[in-house]
Each structure stands twice: as C-alpha cells, then as structure tokens.
Design a protein around this motif. Sequence first.
Motif, PDB file in Angstrom:
ATOM      1  N   VAL A  95       0.759  -8.027   4.165  1.00 53.70           N
ATOM      2  CA  VAL A  95       0.563  -6.653   3.712  1.00 53.70           C
ATOM      3  C   VAL A  95       1.803  -5.853   4.092  1.00 53.70           C
ATOM      4  O   VAL A  95       2.324  -5.984   5.213  1.00 53.70           O
ATOM      5  N   TYR A 150      -2.768   0.419   4.736  1.00 54.16           N
ATOM      6  CA  TYR A 150      -2.187  -0.750   5.412  1.00 54.16           C
ATOM      7  C   TYR A 150      -3.049  -1.139   6.609  1.00 54.16           C
ATOM      8  O   TYR A 150      -3.395  -2.309   6.810  1.00 54.16           O
ATOM      9  N   SER A 207       4.077  -1.874   3.430  1.00 55.61           N
ATOM     10  CA  SER A 207       4.038  -0.485   2.981  1.00 55.61           C
ATOM     11  C   SER A 207       5.392   0.155   3.257  1.00 55.61           C
ATOM     12  O   SER A 207       6.053  -0.187   4.247  1.00 55.61           O
ATOM     13  N   TYR A 212      -0.190   4.523   5.357  1.00 56.68           N
ATOM     14  CA  TYR A 212      -0.450   3.715   6.547  1.00 56.68           C
ATOM     15  C   TYR A 212      -1.927   3.474   6.797  1.00 56.68           C
ATOM     16  O   TYR A 212      -2.309   2.485   7.425  1.00 56.68           O
ATOM     17  N   THR A 223       0.835  -1.205   0.000  1.00 47.67           N
ATOM     18  CA  THR A 223       0.000   0.000   0.000  1.00 47.67           C
ATOM     19  C   THR A 223       0.867   1.251   0.000  1.00 47.67           C
ATOM     20  O   THR A 223       2.030   1.225   0.390  1.00 47.67           O
TER      21      THR A 223
END
Length: 477
Positions: free
Chosen positions: A399, A388, A401, A385, A382
């Motif tokens: 996941v 995420y 970021s 935040y 992503t």
Amino acid sequence: MERPWAWRPVTVTAVLTAGVALALSPWYGYHRDELYFRVLAGHPAWGYVDQPPLTPMLGKAALGLFGDTVTALRVFPALAAAAVVVLVALVARELGGDRLAQTMAAVGAATGAYTLIAAHTLLTVSFDLPLWTAAILFALRALLREQPRWWLAAGAVIGLATYNKHLIALLVLGLAAGLLIAGPRRALGSPWLWGGALVAAALAAPNLVYQATHGWPQLSMAAALSADKGAEMRVMFVPMQLTLFGPVVSVVAALGFVRLWRDRRVRAVAVAYPVTAVLTLVSGGRFDYTAGLIVALFAAGCVSVSRAGRVRAAWAFLAVNAAACAVLALPLVPVGALAATPVPAINEVARESVGWPRFAAAVGGVLRALPPDERARAVVVTGNYGEYGALDRAGLTRVYSGHNQLWAYGPPPDDATVAILVNAGGRARALFGSCEQKALVDNGVDVDNEEQGLPVWLCRDPVRPWSATWPMWRHFS
C-alpha cells in the motif's frame, strides 16, 4: 496567601474524565489521524514532514504497552485530559480561587467538547492542551508570586511542547506581546525569563535541526493548509470559539478575560488571547489554536463567579453545557443514527471515525478478485493517510500514498503494472493505459465523511515507471 487546594474533587473529576473517555473509546472506531499515527509508530524518527515526533512516539509506546487496539492508543490521551483537569484547577487556585472555584474550573474544563474529544482520541491536540495550560500556569506563578524562577519551568514546558506541535510559538508570541503592551515590562528584563527562553530554545533545538536539514517541511505544510482550508477556518473562527468548550464556558471565559485585564500583574495573559487569535486568523490556522488560552481564561472566570456568589446558577448552566458537549463530543449517539443528527457536521472526529472496516473491505475485495498473476503485480495507492492506515490495519501489503510523510515510503516498485486507486483524481488515472471503476465505498450508515461514496479504480499499464511519476503523487494537507 495561597488558597487551600481542592485536591479531592479535582482528583475525582480527573479520574472520571479519563475513565469515561477510555470506557467509550471503542464505540465508533479509529479516527483517521490515529490510523496515521499507528503507521508512523512503525517508522520512528526525530520528525516528520507534517509534525514533530511526540504523538507518534506516544502511539508507539501505547501499542507496545497495551496492545494493538483502538483503546490502547487512547490511554495516553485520557491521561493527558486528566492532567488538563488538574492544571486548570491549579490555574484557578493561582488566581486566588477558593475550593469552589477550583472545582468549577476542573468540572467545566473536563466536560467541554474540545477536552472530551481530545480525551478519547489520539490527536496532537490531546497533548497540546495540557502543555499550553502548564506553560500558562508557570507564567502566572512567575508574575503573581514574584518568583521569576518559574520562567525556567515555563521554558522547559514550551521546549517540550515543540516536540508535539510548533504551535506553542503562538503562545510565546502572545505572552511576549502581552508583556510589551500591558506589562509588567520589568519582567522582560528578568534574567530568569531569558533563562527560561534559553531552556526552551535548547530543548527545541533538535526540532530546528531536523527542519533545517530536511528543507523546512513544516513551512510547506503550513502553506498547504492555509491554501487548502484557510478561508474556511477564518469563517468558522468566531463561531467555533464559542463552541470549542461550549457556550457557557465561553461566557465564563469572557468574565475571566475581564478579571485578568483588571489585574496589572497578569494582564499580559489576557492580551495573549486576542494576539493569538489575530495571528491564527491572519495565517489561516485552525480555530482551535486558541484552546489552551480559553481554558486559562475560563479558570479565571470561575474565580469571578465564585466570588460573585452566582454559584447555583453557574452549576446549573455548566450541567447543561456538559450534557450538550458530551452528546457532541463523545460516541454516545448510536452509529446507525449518527447521520440523522447534526453531530457529524460539527464534530469532524466523529464523522471520520466511522466506516473504516467497510472501506478496507471494499478495497480488499477488488484486490482479492484479481487473477493470481495480476495480484502479484498489484499495488494500492490511497489519497490520504487515513485510507493508507485503514488498509495497513486490515493487513493489506504493498500500500502506498503520496500524502504528507507517506510519500517518503514510496515509490511502488516499477514492476507493479496493476494499481488499485482510491481517492485519486483524473490526473492520477491519466498515468495509466486503462482504468475502470470496480467498487464504491459505502460506510453503511450514510455518514457523509471523506470516504463515503468514493469509487475504487482498477488501473493497468502505467505509462511511465513509478520511479519517474512518484514526485507527481506528492501532496500536503
């Protein structure tokens, strides 16, 4: 002589503020910062690259005590807002305000837009506001009562505030400049004041140690924020000073500035506001960095209004101010009608609290549509935040970021040859052999927030291992 304490109306106002904030807390959804703090709560630390540990720590405590819900995360912000109400009333009392002035200060502060936003959302400002107000209250007591030991209490609060945000340094610089410029300069020679400074430094020391041992990440973060939105913040600064707590509060705060300026004992507090404003403008900081001083000036203005006998008119104007602030700050507009109002354009918290379940469904749908062998090798990356955190809240795993602290929780494994990218630019997609758009994020209510209309990309065959390219994904904002 110390004025009687209006504890009954102030307590009722504080309780109502917290109660209303909690009652309305589930009406929209998580704000992106709350989703982030929920993630950081699972990674307790002395500090993070973008902030000190206090707010994530309180988020972790709330989740443990009250459960994993949006309302649970907002218990401590509601209590912090109640504390603000009490502290602002005490500031008015310290400045000679009678029960009426104290009540007016409490109600006006409680119903200001900024207070209401901070009360019903877990944000760092939720705790900055009471900490700044407490520090100002103790400084006023040191100056007005000629009891310099109150500088120790002010120092303790300032030191504690560094665990939430380092912006308390702006208040310190503002008060120091005020004492130098307007006096009383003899306070600068008080061993109690320097003792308070020592207390603040001792309490803040672990923050400095963390920064020094991690390459001073807050400096990188501040530079990134200034470069990203500094110009925008400067343009918005003056208009937002008038709307943070509503225009009526701003007018009364202006009266409070005049009142403090006329009293040589506390003129330094009046000077602290323009000094802090200038420092914020020069650094390209957020327009709300002055909020703690605005509520103190408002409390002083309530004393002037009460003594001038303009009480009925003041209450009428404050009622109008409260109604406008409530509509702007609280989730009162039905979410389906939100896009047709000016609220999302003014209130970032409102617009960024809408659509997260649909966002997670769009990304999750792309993942679930993959064949089992590709799904086993897939990761999601992503751009920020909030995204995420929304996927983490929805139960998605693997996941990642590169945004702020989340970059430290990567990179993805090198055997992840399939990646779902969201909020990623062409530079990121160029790191793969192929990419194709698979979905489009739609919050369903046409609110123009950061995720609305984002494409969801399915990319395959990284051109280089994740471990080699992960530094390129890192960004601050």
